[in-house]
Write a protein that holds these residues in place. Structure first.
Motif, PDB file in Angstrom:
ATOM      1  N   THR A  34      32.777  39.477  43.889  1.00 30.28           N
ATOM      2  CA  THR A  34      32.905  40.059  45.226  1.00 30.28           C
ATOM      3  C   THR A  34      32.569  41.551  45.255  1.00 30.28           C
ATOM      4  O   THR A  34      32.458  42.123  46.339  1.00 30.28           O
ATOM      5  N   ARG A  35      32.398  42.152  44.105  1.00 30.01           N
ATOM      6  CA  ARG A  35      32.143  43.594  44.062  1.00 30.01           C
ATOM      7  C   ARG A  35      30.734  43.975  43.645  1.00 30.01           C
ATOM      8  O   ARG A  35      30.304  45.104  43.862  1.00 30.01           O
ATOM      9  N   PHE A  36      30.026  43.052  43.015  1.00 24.04           N
ATOM     10  CA  PHE A  36      28.711  43.371  42.465  1.00 24.04           C
ATOM     11  C   PHE A  36      27.706  42.272  42.810  1.00 24.04           C
ATOM     12  O   PHE A  36      28.085  41.119  42.987  1.00 24.04           O
ATOM     13  N   PRO A  37      26.416  42.628  42.846  1.00 23.75           N
ATOM     14  CA  PRO A  37      25.396  41.585  42.967  1.00 23.75           C
ATOM     15  C   PRO A  37      25.540  40.611  41.786  1.00 23.75           C
ATOM     16  O   PRO A  37      26.008  41.004  40.704  1.00 23.75           O
ATOM     17  N   LEU A  38      25.133  39.365  41.973  1.00 27.71           N
ATOM     18  CA  LEU A  38      25.408  38.322  40.990  1.00 27.71           C
ATOM     19  C   LEU A  38      24.987  38.676  39.568  1.00 27.71           C
ATOM     20  O   LEU A  38      25.785  38.535  38.641  1.00 27.71           O
ATOM     21  N   ALA A  39      23.773  39.130  39.365  1.00 34.53           N
ATOM     22  CA  ALA A  39      23.321  39.445  38.006  1.00 34.53           C
ATOM     23  C   ALA A  39      24.189  40.533  37.382  1.00 34.53           C
ATOM     24  O   ALA A  39      24.570  40.437  36.205  1.00 34.53           O
ATOM     25  N   ASP A  40      24.525  41.550  38.148  1.00 33.72           N
ATOM     26  CA  ASP A  40      25.402  42.613  37.647  1.00 33.72           C
ATOM     27  C   ASP A  40      26.806  42.082  37.375  1.00 33.72           C
ATOM     28  O   ASP A  40      27.438  42.457  36.381  1.00 33.72           O
ATOM     29  N   ALA A  41      27.305  41.230  38.259  1.00 35.56           N
ATOM     30  CA  ALA A  41      28.648  40.671  38.095  1.00 35.56           C
ATOM     31  C   ALA A  41      28.741  39.878  36.799  1.00 35.56           C
ATOM     32  O   ALA A  41      29.705  40.042  36.031  1.00 35.56           O
ATOM     33  N   ILE A  42      27.737  39.044  36.536  1.00 35.12           N
ATOM     34  CA  ILE A  42      27.755  38.248  35.299  1.00 35.12           C
ATOM     35  C   ILE A  42      27.676  39.161  34.089  1.00 35.12           C
ATOM     36  O   ILE A  42      28.452  39.015  33.139  1.00 35.12           O
ATOM     37  N   ASP A  43      26.763  40.111  34.115  1.00 31.78           N
ATOM     38  CA  ASP A  43      26.599  41.021  32.979  1.00 31.78           C
ATOM     39  C   ASP A  43      27.862  41.834  32.724  1.00 31.78           C
ATOM     40  O   ASP A  43      28.348  41.913  31.588  1.00 31.78           O
ATOM     41  N   ARG A  44      28.421  42.410  33.770  1.00 29.69           N
ATOM     42  CA  ARG A  44      29.616  43.247  33.622  1.00 29.69           C
ATOM     43  C   ARG A  44      30.815  42.425  33.147  1.00 29.69           C
ATOM     44  O   ARG A  44      31.569  42.858  32.282  1.00 29.69           O
ATOM     45  N   PHE A  45      30.994  41.231  33.751  1.00 28.31           N
ATOM     46  CA  PHE A  45      32.114  40.395  33.351  1.00 28.31           C
ATOM     47  C   PHE A  45      31.953  39.947  31.903  1.00 28.31           C
ATOM     48  O   PHE A  45      32.912  40.018  31.124  1.00 28.31           O
ATOM     49  N   ALA A  46      30.763  39.512  31.520  1.00 27.72           N
ATOM     50  CA  ALA A  46      30.541  39.051  30.143  1.00 27.72           C
ATOM     51  C   ALA A  46      30.780  40.184  29.142  1.00 27.72           C
ATOM     52  O   ALA A  46      31.444  39.980  28.112  1.00 27.72           O
ATOM     53  N   ASP A  60      35.872  34.793  18.652  1.00 21.18           N
ATOM     54  CA  ASP A  60      35.382  33.421  18.630  1.00 21.18           C
ATOM     55  C   ASP A  60      35.752  32.644  19.887  1.00 21.18           C
ATOM     56  O   ASP A  60      35.219  31.567  20.139  1.00 21.18           O
ATOM     57  N   LYS A  61      36.615  33.194  20.724  1.00 20.81           N
ATOM     58  CA  LYS A  61      36.988  32.516  21.970  1.00 20.81           C
ATOM     59  C   LYS A  61      35.958  32.716  23.075  1.00 20.81           C
ATOM     60  O   LYS A  61      35.938  31.958  24.043  1.00 20.81           O
ATOM     61  N   TYR A  62      35.092  33.719  22.946  1.00 25.95           N
ATOM     62  CA  TYR A  62      34.082  33.943  23.976  1.00 25.95           C
ATOM     63  C   TYR A  62      33.066  32.810  23.944  1.00 25.95           C
ATOM     64  O   TYR A  62      32.597  32.399  22.883  1.00 25.95           O
ATOM     65  N   GLU A  64      29.522  31.759  26.027  1.00 23.12           N
ATOM     66  CA  GLU A  64      28.514  32.194  26.997  1.00 23.12           C
ATOM     67  C   GLU A  64      28.279  31.165  28.106  1.00 23.12           C
ATOM     68  O   GLU A  64      28.227  31.518  29.282  1.00 23.12           O
ATOM     69  N   THR A  65      28.140  29.901  27.746  1.00 28.07           N
ATOM     70  CA  THR A  65      27.868  28.876  28.756  1.00 28.07           C
ATOM     71  C   THR A  65      29.014  28.764  29.744  1.00 28.07           C
ATOM     72  O   THR A  65      28.796  28.702  30.960  1.00 28.07           O
ATOM     73  N   ILE A  66      30.234  28.758  29.260  1.00 28.72           N
ATOM     74  CA  ILE A  66      31.392  28.654  30.154  1.00 28.72           C
ATOM     75  C   ILE A  66      31.480  29.884  31.052  1.00 28.72           C
ATOM     76  O   ILE A  66      31.728  29.767  32.261  1.00 28.72           O
ATOM     77  N   THR A  67      31.247  31.049  30.498  1.00 28.82           N
ATOM     78  CA  THR A  67      31.302  32.277  31.285  1.00 28.82           C
ATOM     79  C   THR A  67      30.268  32.247  32.403  1.00 28.82           C
ATOM     80  O   THR A  67      30.605  32.484  33.574  1.00 28.82           O
ATOM     81  N   TRP A  68      29.034  31.959  32.070  1.00 27.26           N
ATOM     82  CA  TRP A  68      27.970  31.919  33.090  1.00 27.26           C
ATOM     83  C   TRP A  68      28.222  30.813  34.102  1.00 27.26           C
ATOM     84  O   TRP A  68      28.038  31.017  35.304  1.00 27.26           O
ATOM     85  N   PHE A  69      28.617  29.632  33.643  1.00 28.35           N
ATOM     86  CA  PHE A  69      28.861  28.510  34.550  1.00 28.35           C
ATOM     87  C   PHE A  69      29.889  28.899  35.609  1.00 28.35           C
ATOM     88  O   PHE A  69      29.662  28.733  36.809  1.00 28.35           O
ATOM     89  N   TYR A  70      31.029  29.425  35.167  1.00 28.42           N
ATOM     90  CA  TYR A  70      32.069  29.778  36.128  1.00 28.42           C
ATOM     91  C   TYR A  70      31.635  30.919  37.043  1.00 28.42           C
ATOM     92  O   TYR A  70      31.919  30.908  38.238  1.00 28.42           O
ATOM     93  N   MET A  71      30.938  31.911  36.511  1.00 24.71           N
ATOM     94  CA  MET A  71      30.491  33.009  37.358  1.00 24.71           C
ATOM     95  C   MET A  71      29.519  32.512  38.428  1.00 24.71           C
ATOM     96  O   MET A  71      29.621  32.911  39.595  1.00 24.71           O
ATOM     97  N   LEU A  72      28.600  31.634  38.053  1.00 23.25           N
ATOM     98  CA  LEU A  72      27.661  31.083  39.029  1.00 23.25           C
ATOM     99  C   LEU A  72      28.396  30.242  40.073  1.00 23.25           C
ATOM    100  O   LEU A  72      28.120  30.344  41.269  1.00 23.25           O
ATOM    101  N   LEU A  73      29.337  29.435  39.626  1.00 17.87           N
ATOM    102  CA  LEU A  73      30.081  28.579  40.547  1.00 17.87           C
ATOM    103  C   LEU A  73      30.979  29.400  41.470  1.00 17.87           C
ATOM    104  O   LEU A  73      31.045  29.155  42.676  1.00 17.87           O
TER     105      LEU A  73
END
Length: 133
Positions: A34-46, A60-62, A64-73
């Protein structure tokens, strides 16, 4: 805790690990979406999530697929709901925190368990199309 305080504690890695459950992950993703454009939001959150897991000693808990999937959804659902608070957003999207995980509708266990999925975003490998009515 306000969204701003929650994000600040997450980013400076001072957020108590006991407060960062699955729902908190979704909330944090929503805050970024809600604060950043999508590409920036994914990058910043990751980047912040990687730093947070490093600070906790559990890199080892990070995943990438789960992070991107949820951010996109989350971003897609936010565009639909235009929620003005996380409580409103979650009320409209309870499947994001339901058991079994929504991930299982989109990904096989083998894919999610792979080293490749942990390090690189992989597109969903399960059927996701709904039959036309």
């Amino acid at each position: 805790m306000t969204d701003q305080d929650f994000m600040a504690a997450f980013e400076d890695t001072s957020l108590n690990a006991n407060l960062f459950n699955h729902e908190a992950h979704i909330r944090m993703g929503w805050i970024y979406a809600t604060r950043f454009p999508l590409a920036d939001a994914i990058d910043r959150f990751a980047r912040a999530l990687k730093a947070y897991t490093r600070a906790l000693g559990c890199v080892d808990k990070y995943h990438e697929t789960i992070t991107w999937f949820y951010m996109l959804l989350i971003a897609e659902r936010q565009a639909e709901t235009q929620a003005t608070s996380f409580d409103v957003f979650l009320g409209a999207n309870p499947d994001l925190v339901a058991t079994p995980s929504i991930l299982m509708r989109y990904y096989s266990q083998d894919t999610l368990a792979s080293a490749r999925a942990r390090q690189h975003y992989i597109l969903p490998d399960q059927g996701t199309r709904q039959e036309a009515a």
